[in-house]
Motif scaffolding. Structure first.
Motif, mmCIF file in Angstrom:
data_model
loop_
_atom_site.group_PDB
_atom_site.id
_atom_site.type_symbol
_atom_site.label_atom_id
_atom_site.label_comp_id
_atom_site.label_asym_id
_atom_site.label_seq_id
_atom_site.Cartn_x
_atom_site.Cartn_y
_atom_site.Cartn_z
ATOM 1 N N TRP A 96 0.838 -1.226 0.637
ATOM 2 C CA TRP A 96 0.637 0.197 0.051
ATOM 3 C C TRP A 96 0.866 1.528 0.305
ATOM 4 C CZ3 TRP A 96 -3.532 -1.866 4.798
ATOM 5 C CH2 TRP A 96 -4.644 -2.790 4.284
ATOM 6 N N GLU A 129 2.440 2.651 -2.495
ATOM 7 C CA GLU A 129 2.506 2.437 -3.848
ATOM 8 C C GLU A 129 1.381 1.964 -4.711
ATOM 9 O OE1 GLU A 129 6.683 5.399 -5.709
ATOM 10 O OE2 GLU A 129 5.917 4.026 -6.223
ATOM 11 N N VAL A 130 0.151 3.185 -4.622
ATOM 12 C CA VAL A 130 -1.076 2.364 -5.423
ATOM 13 C C VAL A 130 -1.476 3.514 -6.369
ATOM 14 C CG1 VAL A 130 -3.452 0.816 -5.202
ATOM 15 C CG2 VAL A 130 -1.786 1.087 -3.625
ATOM 16 N N ASN A 152 1.770 -1.579 -7.609
ATOM 17 C CA ASN A 152 -0.164 -2.169 -7.568
ATOM 18 C C ASN A 152 -0.994 -1.283 -7.943
ATOM 19 O OD1 ASN A 152 -2.097 -3.284 -6.371
ATOM 20 N ND2 ASN A 152 -1.613 -2.178 -4.275
ATOM 21 N N GLN A 175 -4.631 -0.856 -9.520
ATOM 22 C CA GLN A 175 -6.053 -1.153 -8.843
ATOM 23 C C GLN A 175 -7.058 -0.585 -9.161
ATOM 24 O OE1 GLN A 175 -6.797 -3.672 -6.776
ATOM 25 N NE2 GLN A 175 -4.841 -3.881 -6.153
ATOM 26 N N ILE A 233 -8.946 0.215 -0.190
ATOM 27 C CA ILE A 233 -7.733 0.064 0.391
ATOM 28 C C ILE A 233 -7.243 2.050 1.333
ATOM 29 C CG2 ILE A 233 -5.087 0.325 -0.148
ATOM 30 C CD1 ILE A 233 -6.619 -1.346 -3.221
#
Length: 429
Positions: free
Chosen positions: A76, A78-79, A110, A112, A120
C-alpha cells in the motif's frame, strides 16, 4: 497518445523525491483532472492534472495516486487506481490503460481499479497520522470550477476529521520548479516543433494574409510533428494589435509595412514551449522598427545572461527594468525628466514595457516554482522583454526559453531565427 512517453524511471524518481519531503506516517492523494463539458453532450479535450502526471506519467481521466511511504503494508505504499474499461467504453471511447500498461508507464507495482479505492484508502488512513491533499496554488490561478481534488478534500475531511491535514502544493512547486534531464529533453522537442512552425510562416507571411491563416499554418506544422497543438491560445497580432498583450482574436489582415508579433508555442508530451517573435509583414523592417527591434533584442540577450544560480527573480526584474530604461532613453520614448518624476512603484519604463521578463516553464506554460527564493540549476525560464508603442502602431516582443545551468544557461530556442538580418533574409529567399 501522439507523443513518445518518457521512461518510468523518471516517475519513480519523482515519487521518491516527493516521499522524502512528507512527514512520517503520512499518506498523499493526487487526483486526475475532470473531462470538462462544453454544451449539450460536448466535452473539451482531456488535459491531465500536471502533478499527477509528474508523479506517474499516466495520461488518462479518473485516475488516483496514493503514496504512503511508511505504511506497514508494503503493497500500500504506492497504489495507482484506474478506471476499469469494458466493451462499451472500448467501442465508444477507445483503448484505456490495462494494469500491465500502467505499471510499465509509471513503475508502480500495485495497480487497482477505482472500485478498490475506498477499501484500500480506509485501511491506509487507519495507519496514518497526516494526510497530504493537493490543490491548485499557482499565484495567478483563478479557480472557479470545482476539481476532483477539491471534491475529494471535502469528502476526506468529512469522513476523517481527526487526522492532520497538510498541503502537497508547496512540495510540488519546489520539485517541479527544477527539471530532470528527461523533462528538458521533452521541452526541447516542443521548442524544435515550434521552430518548424516559425520557419514555415517566414515564407508564408506577406501583405494581405490574415492572422488566422498564420495560426492555421502553425497548427498544421505542430500537429504533423506529434504535438496536440498550441501550448496556449496563440497570439498572432499585426500592427496595433501587438500592443494588446493578450490579443487572441487573430482575425485581422496583415498590412504592408506593419510588424507582426507572434507569441506561440507547441506542446509535446504535456510539456510546453513559449516563443515570441516579431517580423515585418513586408519582409523588411523600417528604420524605426529596426531600432526598436534591436533595442528589445539587446535587452533579451542581457536579461538571459543575468539569470543564474543565486539570483532572485524579484531582483532580476528590477535589473532588467534598468536595462530597458536605458534603451527607451536611446529611442527617445522617455527622458530624464520622466525618470526623475517617476512613481517608484511604477517606473517610467513601464509605460512601454509593462509586464515581467521571465516566468517558469514546464508542464504549465506559467509553471509552478518559487518566485521568491534564489534561482537554482535545472530551472527553465522564458526571457521575453518587449516595447509597445500604441502611438506608432506597433509593438515588439522577443522570447526564448532557457535552462539555468551551474555556469550560464542553455537556450532551448538557440536554433530559432531571432536576428533581424536572418529573419529578413529568410523572408526574402
Amino acid at each position: 497518445m501522439k507523443y513518445n512517453p518518457l521512461p518510468k524511471e523518471l516517475y519513480i524518481r519523482n515519487r521518491d523525491k516527493f516521499a522524502a519531503k512528507i512527514a512520517l506516517n503520512s499518506v498523499a492523494i493526487f487526483n486526475s483532472n475532470d473531462i470538462m463539458p462544453t454544451n449539450a453532450d460536448g466535452t473539451m479535450k482531456f488535459r491531465q492534472n500536471n502533478d499527477l502526471f509528474y508523479l506517474t506519467g499516466i495520461d488518462q481521466e479518473e485516475t488516483i495516486l496514493l503514496i504512503a511511504p511508511d505504511c506497514p503494508n508494503p503493497a500500500w505504499r504506492e497504489v495507482l487506481f484506474l478506471r476499469e474499461t469494458n466493451e462499451h467504453i472500448a467501442v465508444w471511447e477507445g483503448h484505456k490503460y490495462t494494469k500491465e500498461e500502467a505499471e510499465a508507464a509509471s513503475g508502480i507495482k500495485n495497480i487497482q481499479w477505482l472500485a478498490a479505492f475506498d477499501q484500500i484508502f480506509n485501511s491506509v488512513m487507519a495507519l496514518s497520522k497526516t494526510v497530504y491533499l493537493n490543490t491548485n496554488e499557482h499565484l495567478r490561478a483563478g479557480v472557479v470550477v470545482e476539481t476532483r481534488d477539491a471534491r475529494f478534500i471535502k469528502t476526506c475531511k468529512e469522513k476523517f476529521p481527526l487526522h492532520t491535514y497538510e498541503r502537497s502544493a508547496p512540495i510540488m512547486h519546489d520539485l517541479r520548479g527544477v527539471k530532470e534531464q528527461e523533462e528538458i529533453n521533452q521541452m526541447q522537442i516542443a521548442c524544435d516543433i515550434t521552430e518548424k512552425g516559425f520557419r514555415r510562416i517566414l515564407s508564408f507571411v506577406k501583405p494581405g494574409v490574415t492572422e488566422y491563416e498564420i495560426e492555421a499554418e502553425y497548427l498544421h506544422e505542430f500537429v504533423r510533428n506529434r504535438s496536440k497543438g498550441f501550448a496556449y491560445e496563440p497570439i498572432i497580432a499585426s500592427g496595433p494589435s501587438a500592443c494588446v498583450l493578450h490579443y487572441i482574436d487573430n482575425n485581422k489582415a496583415c498590412n504592408a509595412g506593419e510588424l507582426l508579433l507572434m507569441d506561440v508555442g507547441a506542446e509535446y508530451g504535456n510539456y510546453n514551449a513559449d516563443m515570441t517573435r516579431t517580423i515585418p509583414v513586408s519582409g523588411r523592417f523600417t528604420e524605426r522598427q529596426r531600432k526598436v527591434y534591436d533595442a528589445v533584442l539587446r535587452v533579451q540577450k542581457e536579461a538571459a545572461s543575468i539569470l543564474r544560480p543565486g539570483v532572485s527573480i524579484q531582483d532580476y526584474h528590477k535589473e532588467v527594468g534598468l536595462i530597458m530604461q536605458s534603451e527607451l532613453l536611446g529611442l527617445g520614448l522617455i527622458d530624464q525628466t520622466d525618470i526623475k518624476n517617476q512613481d517608484p512603484n511604477w517606473p517610467a519604463y513601464k509605460k512601454y514595457f509593462m509586464h515581467g521578463t521571465s516566468h517558469h516553464l514546464g508542464l504549465d506554460v506559467h509553471d509552478v516554482g518559487t518566485m521568491h527564493f534564489p534561482i537554482t540549476p535545472g530551472m527553465v525560464f522564458t526571457v521575453e522583454p518587449g516595447i509597445y508603442i500604441p502611438a506608432e502602431g506597433f509593438g515588439v516582443r522577443l522570447e526564448n526559453n532557457i535552462v539555468i545551468q551551474q555556469e550560464g544557461y542553455f537556450d532551448l530556442m538557440r536554433n530559432i531565427p531571432i536576428e533581424a538580418e536572418e529573419i529578413e533574409e529568410l523572408m526574402n529567399s
